[in-house]
Motif scaffolding. Structure first.
Motif, short mmCIF file in Angstrom:
data_model
loop_
_atom_site.label_atom_id
_atom_site.label_comp_id
_atom_site.label_asym_id
_atom_site.label_seq_id
_atom_site.Cartn_x
_atom_site.Cartn_y
_atom_site.Cartn_z
N TYR A 1 23.47 -2.96 20.73
CA TYR A 1 22.65 -2.98 21.93
C TYR A 1 21.22 -2.52 21.67
CZ TYR A 1 23.57 2.05 21.91
OH TYR A 1 23.66 3.36 21.53
N LYS A 2 20.93 -2.01 20.47
CA LYS A 2 19.60 -1.51 20.15
C LYS A 2 18.66 -2.66 19.79
CE LYS A 2 21.49 2.83 18.39
NZ LYS A 2 21.60 3.75 17.20
N ASN A 3 17.34 -2.38 19.90
CA ASN A 3 16.32 -3.39 19.58
C ASN A 3 16.60 -4.72 20.28
OD1 ASN A 3 15.01 -1.52 18.03
ND2 ASN A 3 15.52 -2.45 16.06
N ARG B 1 31.24 -26.90 8.51
CA ARG B 1 32.37 -26.13 9.05
C ARG B 1 31.91 -24.85 9.71
NH1 ARG B 1 35.40 -22.93 4.21
NH2 ARG B 1 33.69 -22.72 2.74
N TYR B 2 30.61 -24.53 9.61
CA TYR B 2 30.09 -23.31 10.21
C TYR B 2 29.16 -23.66 11.37
CZ TYR B 2 31.59 -21.53 5.66
OH TYR B 2 32.33 -21.24 4.53
N PRO B 3 29.52 -23.33 12.60
CA PRO B 3 28.69 -23.67 13.76
C PRO B 3 27.47 -22.75 13.88
CG PRO B 3 30.58 -22.40 14.46
CD PRO B 3 30.77 -22.66 12.99
N TRP B 4 26.47 -23.22 14.60
CA TRP B 4 25.28 -22.42 14.88
C TRP B 4 25.62 -21.30 15.86
CZ3 TRP B 4 20.87 -22.76 12.23
CH2 TRP B 4 20.57 -23.96 11.57
N LYS B 5 25.05 -20.12 15.61
CA LYS B 5 25.05 -19.02 16.58
C LYS B 5 23.66 -19.00 17.20
CE LYS B 5 28.22 -16.52 13.57
NZ LYS B 5 29.44 -16.68 14.38
N THR B 6 23.58 -19.15 18.50
CA THR B 6 22.30 -19.42 19.15
C THR B 6 21.75 -18.20 19.89
OG1 THR B 6 23.45 -20.28 21.11
CG2 THR B 6 22.86 -21.86 19.39
N ASP B 7 20.41 -18.20 20.02
CA ASP B 7 19.69 -17.18 20.79
C ASP B 7 20.02 -15.76 20.33
OD1 ASP B 7 18.39 -19.07 22.42
OD2 ASP B 7 20.16 -19.23 23.70
N ILE B 8 19.88 -15.52 19.03
CA ILE B 8 20.18 -14.21 18.46
C ILE B 8 18.87 -13.44 18.25
CG2 ILE B 8 21.20 -12.98 16.53
CD1 ILE B 8 23.19 -14.59 18.27
N MET B 9 18.77 -12.27 18.89
CA MET B 9 17.59 -11.45 18.71
C MET B 9 17.48 -11.03 17.24
SD MET B 9 14.91 -10.12 20.03
CE MET B 9 15.22 -10.21 21.81
N THR B 10 16.27 -11.18 16.68
CA THR B 10 16.06 -10.99 15.25
C THR B 10 14.94 -10.00 14.99
OG1 THR B 10 16.83 -13.24 14.81
CG2 THR B 10 15.54 -12.18 13.09
N ASN C 1 11.48 -9.27 16.70
CA ASN C 1 11.99 -9.38 18.06
C ASN C 1 11.76 -10.76 18.67
OD1 ASN C 1 11.11 -6.15 17.94
ND2 ASN C 1 13.09 -6.55 18.92
N HIS C 2 12.23 -11.76 17.97
CA HIS C 2 12.27 -13.13 18.47
C HIS C 2 13.71 -13.63 18.37
CE1 HIS C 2 8.11 -14.60 19.23
NE2 HIS C 2 7.81 -13.54 18.48
N LYS C 3 14.06 -14.59 19.19
CA LYS C 3 15.40 -15.15 19.14
C LYS C 3 15.44 -16.38 18.26
CE LYS C 3 17.24 -13.34 23.48
NZ LYS C 3 17.91 -13.66 24.77
N VAL C 4 16.47 -16.45 17.42
CA VAL C 4 16.65 -17.58 16.51
C VAL C 4 18.09 -18.04 16.59
CG1 VAL C 4 14.92 -16.59 14.95
CG2 VAL C 4 17.35 -16.21 14.49
#
Length: 267
Positions: free
Chosen positions: A181-183, A36-45, A203-206
Protein backbone atom coordinates in the motif's frame (compact mmCIF):
# COMPACT_ATOMS: atom_id res chain seq x y z
CA UNK A 1 19.89 -14.04 5.36
CA UNK A 2 18.52 -12.35 2.31
CA UNK A 3 17.30 -8.77 2.17
CA UNK A 4 13.54 -8.67 2.74
CA UNK A 5 12.32 -5.21 1.77
CA UNK A 6 12.55 -2.40 -0.75
CA UNK A 7 13.03 1.11 0.39
CA UNK A 8 10.46 3.90 0.60
CA UNK A 9 10.09 7.36 -0.87
CA UNK A 10 12.30 6.98 -3.94
CA UNK A 11 13.00 10.31 -5.60
CA UNK A 12 15.11 9.96 -8.74
CA UNK A 13 16.02 12.89 -10.91
CA UNK A 14 13.55 13.73 -13.70
CA UNK A 15 13.77 11.78 -16.92
CA UNK A 16 15.86 13.38 -19.65
CA UNK A 17 14.22 14.78 -22.75
CA UNK A 18 15.47 13.78 -26.18
CA UNK A 19 16.81 17.31 -26.72
CA UNK A 20 19.27 17.13 -23.83
CA UNK A 21 20.43 13.53 -24.24
CA UNK A 22 19.91 11.99 -27.70
CA UNK A 23 18.74 8.41 -27.78
CA UNK A 24 19.66 5.96 -30.51
CA UNK A 25 16.93 3.33 -30.24
CA UNK A 26 13.44 3.36 -31.71
CA UNK A 27 10.37 2.35 -29.69
CA UNK A 28 9.50 -1.33 -29.54
CA UNK A 29 5.82 -1.99 -30.23
CA UNK A 30 3.83 -4.79 -28.58
CA UNK A 31 4.08 -8.20 -30.18
CA UNK A 32 0.90 -9.84 -31.39
CA UNK A 33 2.11 -13.41 -30.99
CA UNK A 34 0.78 -15.78 -28.35
CA UNK A 35 2.36 -15.65 -24.91
CA UNK A 36 1.68 -17.76 -21.86
CA UNK A 37 2.22 -14.77 -19.57
CA UNK A 38 -0.60 -12.18 -19.56
CA UNK A 39 -0.12 -8.45 -19.05
CA UNK A 40 -0.59 -7.00 -15.57
CA UNK A 41 -2.10 -3.57 -16.15
CA UNK A 42 -2.06 -0.19 -14.39
CA UNK A 43 0.73 -1.03 -11.94
CA UNK A 44 2.16 1.88 -9.97
CA UNK A 45 5.90 1.98 -10.64
CA UNK A 46 8.79 3.58 -8.77
CA UNK A 47 12.46 4.01 -9.64
CA UNK A 48 15.44 2.59 -7.74
CA UNK A 49 19.12 2.15 -8.51
CA UNK A 50 22.17 0.11 -7.59
CA UNK A 51 24.28 1.74 -4.90
CA UNK A 52 21.64 4.03 -3.40
CA UNK A 53 22.47 4.76 0.23
CA UNK A 54 19.84 4.81 2.99
CA UNK A 55 18.04 8.01 3.94
CA UNK A 56 15.38 8.83 6.52
CA UNK A 57 12.66 7.82 4.06
CA UNK A 58 14.71 5.05 2.47
CA UNK A 59 16.11 2.97 5.36
CA UNK A 60 17.14 0.00 3.23
CA UNK A 61 20.28 0.60 1.11
CA UNK A 62 20.60 -0.62 -2.44
CA UNK A 63 24.26 -1.49 -2.09
CA UNK A 64 23.06 -5.09 -1.94
CA UNK A 65 20.05 -6.89 -3.36
CA UNK A 66 17.94 -9.78 -2.11
CA UNK A 67 20.18 -12.12 -4.12
CA UNK A 68 23.54 -10.34 -4.09
CA UNK A 69 25.24 -9.06 -0.94
CA UNK A 70 27.83 -7.20 -3.05
CA UNK A 71 25.48 -5.82 -5.69
CA UNK A 72 27.23 -2.47 -6.20
CA UNK A 73 30.65 -4.08 -6.67
CA UNK A 74 29.30 -6.80 -8.93
CA UNK A 75 27.38 -4.25 -10.98
CA UNK A 76 30.51 -2.21 -11.38
CA UNK A 77 29.66 0.93 -9.41
CA UNK A 78 26.97 3.43 -8.51
CA UNK A 79 24.18 3.48 -11.10
CA UNK A 80 23.76 7.25 -10.94
CA UNK A 81 20.12 8.14 -11.76
CA UNK A 82 20.97 11.74 -12.75
CA UNK A 83 19.92 12.02 -16.42
CA UNK A 84 22.98 14.18 -17.09
CA UNK A 85 25.17 11.27 -16.02
CA UNK A 86 23.62 8.65 -18.30
CA UNK A 87 25.07 7.51 -21.63
CA UNK A 88 23.04 7.57 -24.89
CA UNK A 89 22.69 3.77 -24.71
CA UNK A 90 21.03 4.12 -21.28
CA UNK A 91 23.90 2.86 -19.13
CA UNK A 92 25.69 5.00 -16.52
CA UNK A 93 28.16 7.28 -18.29
CA UNK A 94 30.92 6.81 -15.71
CA UNK A 95 31.56 3.12 -16.41
CA UNK A 96 30.49 0.11 -18.43
CA UNK A 97 28.26 -1.96 -16.12
CA UNK A 98 29.18 -5.58 -15.45
CA UNK A 99 25.49 -6.45 -15.15
CA UNK A 100 22.49 -5.46 -17.24
CA UNK A 101 21.51 -1.81 -16.54
CA UNK A 102 17.94 -2.74 -17.48
CA UNK A 103 16.78 -4.27 -14.21
CA UNK A 104 13.67 -4.37 -12.01
CA UNK A 105 12.43 -5.49 -8.61
CA UNK A 106 9.24 -7.49 -8.04
CA UNK A 107 7.73 -8.29 -4.60
CA UNK A 108 8.54 -11.98 -4.36
CA UNK A 109 11.63 -13.92 -3.31
CA UNK A 110 11.74 -17.65 -3.96
CA UNK A 111 14.54 -18.17 -1.42
CA UNK A 112 14.60 -17.89 2.36
CA UNK A 113 18.40 -17.89 2.43
CA UNK A 114 21.25 -19.16 0.30
CA UNK A 115 20.53 -22.76 1.25
CA UNK A 116 16.74 -22.80 1.41
CA UNK A 117 14.10 -22.39 -1.28
CA UNK A 118 10.58 -21.43 -0.18
CA UNK A 119 8.20 -24.40 0.03
CA UNK A 120 5.65 -22.69 -2.23
CA UNK A 121 8.16 -21.84 -4.99
CA UNK A 122 7.79 -25.09 -6.91
CA UNK A 123 4.02 -24.67 -6.91
CA UNK A 124 3.63 -20.98 -7.83
CA UNK A 125 6.53 -20.27 -10.24
CA UNK A 126 5.56 -21.37 -13.79
CA UNK A 127 9.13 -22.09 -14.93
CA UNK A 128 10.37 -23.68 -11.69
CA UNK A 129 10.68 -27.28 -12.90
CA UNK A 130 12.59 -26.27 -16.04
CA UNK A 131 15.12 -24.04 -14.26
CA UNK A 132 15.60 -25.32 -10.69
CA UNK A 133 19.18 -26.35 -9.91
CA UNK A 134 19.51 -26.48 -6.13
CA UNK A 135 17.89 -25.17 -2.96
CA UNK A 136 18.82 -21.58 -2.17
CA UNK A 137 19.58 -20.67 -5.77
CA UNK A 138 16.87 -18.41 -7.17
CA UNK A 139 14.99 -19.33 -10.33
CA UNK A 140 13.52 -15.81 -10.43
CA UNK A 141 16.79 -13.88 -10.54
CA UNK A 142 17.57 -12.50 -14.03
CA UNK A 143 14.18 -13.53 -15.42
CA UNK A 144 13.04 -11.23 -18.24
CA UNK A 145 9.96 -9.02 -18.17
CA UNK A 146 8.41 -6.56 -20.62
CA UNK A 147 7.27 -3.15 -19.34
CA UNK A 148 4.82 -1.12 -21.40
CA UNK A 149 4.25 2.62 -20.99
CA UNK A 150 2.04 4.33 -23.57
CA UNK A 151 3.42 3.30 -26.99
CA UNK A 152 6.79 2.00 -25.81
CA UNK A 153 7.89 -1.36 -24.46
CA UNK A 154 11.12 -1.95 -22.56
CA UNK A 155 12.67 -5.28 -21.57
CA UNK A 156 14.56 -5.83 -18.33
CA UNK A 157 15.80 -8.51 -15.96
CA UNK A 158 14.45 -9.26 -12.47
CA UNK A 159 17.38 -8.41 -10.18
CA UNK A 160 15.92 -7.62 -6.74
CA UNK A 161 12.81 -8.08 -4.59
CA UNK A 162 10.28 -5.37 -3.75
CA UNK A 163 8.81 -2.81 -3.50
CA UNK A 164 8.59 -3.49 0.26
CA UNK A 165 7.23 -7.07 0.08
CA UNK A 166 8.85 -10.39 -0.85
CA UNK A 167 5.87 -12.76 -0.62
CA UNK A 168 3.18 -11.25 -2.88
CA UNK A 169 2.47 -14.47 -4.78
CA UNK A 170 -1.06 -13.53 -5.82
CA UNK A 171 0.15 -10.43 -7.63
CA UNK A 172 3.47 -11.58 -9.10
CA UNK A 173 2.20 -14.92 -10.41
CA UNK A 174 -1.56 -14.43 -10.30
CA UNK A 175 -4.30 -11.96 -11.14
CA UNK A 176 -4.34 -9.95 -7.90
CA UNK A 177 -3.31 -6.33 -7.58
CA UNK A 178 -0.19 -5.55 -5.50
CA UNK A 179 -0.65 -6.11 -1.78
CA UNK A 180 1.74 -3.26 -0.95
CA UNK A 181 0.00 0.00 0.00
CA UNK A 182 3.04 2.31 0.22
CA UNK A 183 4.10 4.74 -2.54
CA UNK A 184 0.65 4.63 -4.08
CA UNK A 185 0.49 0.85 -3.97
CA UNK A 186 3.66 0.40 -6.02
CA UNK A 187 4.10 -3.06 -7.46
CA UNK A 188 7.23 -2.60 -9.56
CA UNK A 189 10.62 -0.91 -9.15
CA UNK A 190 12.57 -0.08 -12.32
CA UNK A 191 16.11 1.07 -12.98
CA UNK A 192 17.13 4.46 -14.40
CA UNK A 193 17.74 2.79 -17.78
CA UNK A 194 14.14 1.52 -17.89
CA UNK A 195 12.87 4.91 -16.75
CA UNK A 196 14.76 6.75 -19.48
CA UNK A 197 13.86 4.35 -22.26
CA UNK A 198 10.16 4.55 -21.43
CA UNK A 199 10.36 8.30 -20.82
CA UNK A 200 8.74 8.76 -17.42
CA UNK A 201 9.66 9.71 -13.86
CA UNK A 202 8.80 7.80 -10.71
CA UNK A 203 5.20 7.05 -9.64
CA UNK A 204 3.66 6.31 -13.02
CA UNK A 205 1.43 3.39 -13.95
CA UNK A 206 2.69 0.83 -16.45
CA UNK A 207 1.77 -2.63 -17.71
CA UNK A 208 4.18 -5.52 -17.42
CA UNK A 209 4.44 -9.25 -18.04
CA UNK A 210 6.99 -12.03 -17.91
CA UNK A 211 8.60 -13.01 -21.21
CA UNK A 212 10.67 -15.98 -22.28
CA UNK A 213 14.15 -15.27 -23.61
CA UNK A 214 13.15 -15.98 -27.21
CA UNK A 215 10.50 -13.22 -26.99
CA UNK A 216 13.01 -10.46 -26.20
CA UNK A 217 13.62 -8.32 -29.32
CA UNK A 218 16.76 -6.39 -30.21
CA UNK A 219 17.37 -3.32 -28.11
CA UNK A 220 19.77 -1.69 -25.64
CA UNK A 221 18.79 -4.28 -23.00
CA UNK A 222 20.83 -6.89 -24.90
CA UNK A 223 24.13 -5.00 -24.78
CA UNK A 224 25.66 -5.31 -21.31
CA UNK A 225 26.09 -7.64 -18.38
CA UNK A 226 27.54 -11.00 -17.51
CA UNK A 227 24.05 -11.91 -16.23
CA UNK A 228 22.56 -11.05 -19.62
CA UNK A 229 21.55 -14.13 -21.63
CA UNK A 230 22.38 -12.41 -24.92
CA UNK A 231 25.83 -11.29 -23.82
CA UNK A 232 26.46 -14.83 -22.57
CA UNK A 233 25.37 -16.32 -25.89
CA UNK A 234 27.54 -13.88 -27.85
CA UNK A 235 30.50 -15.00 -25.78
CA UNK A 236 29.72 -18.65 -26.46
CA UNK A 237 29.37 -17.95 -30.18
CA UNK A 238 32.70 -16.13 -30.18
CA UNK A 239 34.36 -19.04 -28.40
CA UNK A 240 32.86 -21.50 -30.91
CA UNK A 241 34.19 -19.47 -33.84
CA UNK A 242 37.62 -19.21 -32.22
CA UNK A 243 37.66 -22.94 -31.55
CA UNK A 244 36.67 -23.69 -35.15
CA UNK A 245 39.38 -21.41 -36.54
CA UNK A 246 41.95 -23.04 -34.29
CA UNK A 247 40.85 -26.47 -35.51
CA UNK A 248 41.20 -25.35 -39.15
CA UNK A 249 44.68 -23.98 -38.44
CA UNK A 250 45.64 -27.27 -36.81
CA UNK A 251 44.42 -29.27 -39.81
CA UNK A 252 46.21 -26.89 -42.21
CA UNK A 253 49.48 -27.19 -40.33
CA UNK A 254 49.10 -30.98 -40.15
CA UNK A 255 48.49 -31.15 -43.90
CA UNK A 256 51.61 -29.13 -44.63
CA UNK A 257 53.69 -31.31 -42.31
CA UNK A 258 52.54 -34.40 -44.21
CA UNK A 259 52.32 -33.04 -47.75
CA UNK A 260 54.36 -29.86 -47.89
CA UNK A 261 57.53 -31.34 -49.43
CA UNK A 262 55.55 -33.39 -51.98
CA UNK A 263 53.57 -30.31 -52.99
CA UNK A 264 56.79 -28.35 -53.56
CA UNK A 265 58.25 -31.18 -55.72
CA UNK A 266 55.10 -31.25 -57.89
CA UNK A 267 55.50 -27.55 -58.58
Amino acid sequence: MLSTSRQEGLSPAPATSSTTLPRVFAPTLPRATYTRYPWKTDIMTTVFWVGELPTENNPTPNTKSSWDTAWTANYGGYDDPDPNKRAPDYRPAAFVPKQNPFYVALPYNDCLDYRTTKPDASRVIPWFKQTFERHGKSVCRDRWIAIRYQDRICYAQWSDCGPFLTDDVGYVFGDAKPANYKNGGAGLDVSPAVRDYLGFNTNHKVDWRFVDVHEVPDGPWKMYGTNNHFVQQAGKDKDLVAARLEELRRKRDEWFRQNGSKAMQLR
